[in-house]
Design an enzyme around this catalytic site. Structure first.
Site, short mmCIF file in Angstrom:
data_model
loop_
_atom_site.label_atom_id
_atom_site.label_comp_id
_atom_site.label_asym_id
_atom_site.label_seq_id
_atom_site.Cartn_x
_atom_site.Cartn_y
_atom_site.Cartn_z
N ARG A 142 0.81 -1.22 0.00
CA ARG A 142 0.00 0.00 0.00
C ARG A 142 0.84 1.27 0.00
O ARG A 142 0.34 2.34 -0.36
CB ARG A 142 -1.00 -0.04 1.16
N GLU A 180 2.35 -7.39 12.96
CA GLU A 180 1.12 -7.79 13.64
C GLU A 180 0.41 -8.91 12.90
O GLU A 180 -0.51 -9.53 13.44
CB GLU A 180 0.18 -6.58 13.78
#
Length: 299
Positions: A142, A180
């Site tokens: 992204r 994460e």
């Protein structure tokens, strides 16, 4: 008028003998249609703006969230419009098992907001003048959406930080690191940045800081300096910026981090989870039916 005349002339010309030269065709064209070439002139001075010129609002005020961490003022109406263009989904409808997965499609599919996000980054770095960055680097994937338009607007090179196995050539590896989501490895092309370069690292979001630190280390290994880490969204409760500054006994503690939107500004009302029982992927032939059902449930 000239355009329609030209089309008729060419139509007639195709019906003429093929022995006609281009000069002869031009003569026929002028004689039959009294063609006069358009006159070109110079404007003395443009005192108006073209309609296609678009400008974004001025960069909002900054708020300090912590040491070397600034964020845009969350009470600014334009920052709030960015926040309310960021839907999120729970684990059942996300690519990863996280409580909230932010969907940057909400920004990309709204040209006015997308332009504003890019322009806010650009305004920040333009204001730094000769002391600003020399390169913009974006994280796979992204960061590739926001980094290139920022780099183009600043006339700076854009450098890709890719996941292992994606780039050709001689590469420098970050080694494995934990995010994460998973355990990853990123690479940069050898020579993409060198000693003396000042690099802005761009991503859509900072969470635990694992991906960001991989980029910090890569830039450092290539001899360049991280000028700033920049992300659209920050998750303060995960303290990613704090982890960047504490890494390796504070190796990067003096590097600024700039974020636009605090996840608290996005809020629970931006959850776009569909009704219970909606499949994660639907068949193309059933798409309209599912879209109508989801839209009806949200009314």
């Amino acid at each position: 008028r000239h355009l329609s005349d030209r089309r008729r002339a060419f139509s007639d010309a195709h019906e003429m003998p093929s022995t006609l030269t281009s000069a002869r065709l031009q003569s026929v064209f002028n004689r039959h249609y009294e063609y006069t070439p358009p006159t070109h002139h110079r404007h003395r001075q443009h005192r108006h703006r073209h309609r296609y010129a678009m400008t974004s609002p001025t960069l909002p005020a900054m708020k300090t969230l912590g040491p070397n961490h600034v964020c845009l003022d969350q009470n600014d109406p334009n920052v709030q419009s960015i926040a309310k263009s960021l839907p999120w989904y729970g684990p059942k409808h996300s690519p990863h098992d996280v409580p909230s997965f932010y969907d940057v499609s909400g920004i990309l599919e709204n040209p006015a907001v997308f332009r504003m996000v890019v322009d806010f980054f650009v305004q920040r770095y333009k204001a730094q003048g000769k002391d600003g960055p020399t390169h913009i680097a974006g994280f796979d994937a992204r960061g590739f959406l926001f980094g290139p338009p920022i780099a183009l607007a600043l006339s700076l090179p854009f450098v890709m930080i890719r996941k292992a196995g994606k780039l050709p050539g001689v590469l420098v590896s970050s080694g494995q690191y934990v995010t994460e989501y998973s355990t990853d490895e990123t690479v940069m092309r050898l020579g993409s940045v060198t000693s003396g370069d000042r690099v802005v690292l761009v991503d859509d979001l900072i969470a635990t800081g694992g991906t960001a630190l991989a980029g910090f280390d890569l830039v450092d290994m290539l001899g360049a300096t991280v000028h700033e880490f920049a992300a659209m969204i920050t998750l303060p409760f995960l303290d990613g910026v704090g982890k960047i500054h504490a890494y390796k006994d504070g190796k990067y503690k003096d590097v600024s981090c700039f974020t636009m939107v605090d996840d608290n500004s996005i809020g629970p009302d931006m959850c776009m989870d569909p009704p219970e029982g909606t499949p994660r992927v639907v068949k193309a032939e059933d798409a309209r039916e599912w879209a109508a059902e989801i839209a009806a449930a949200r009314k």
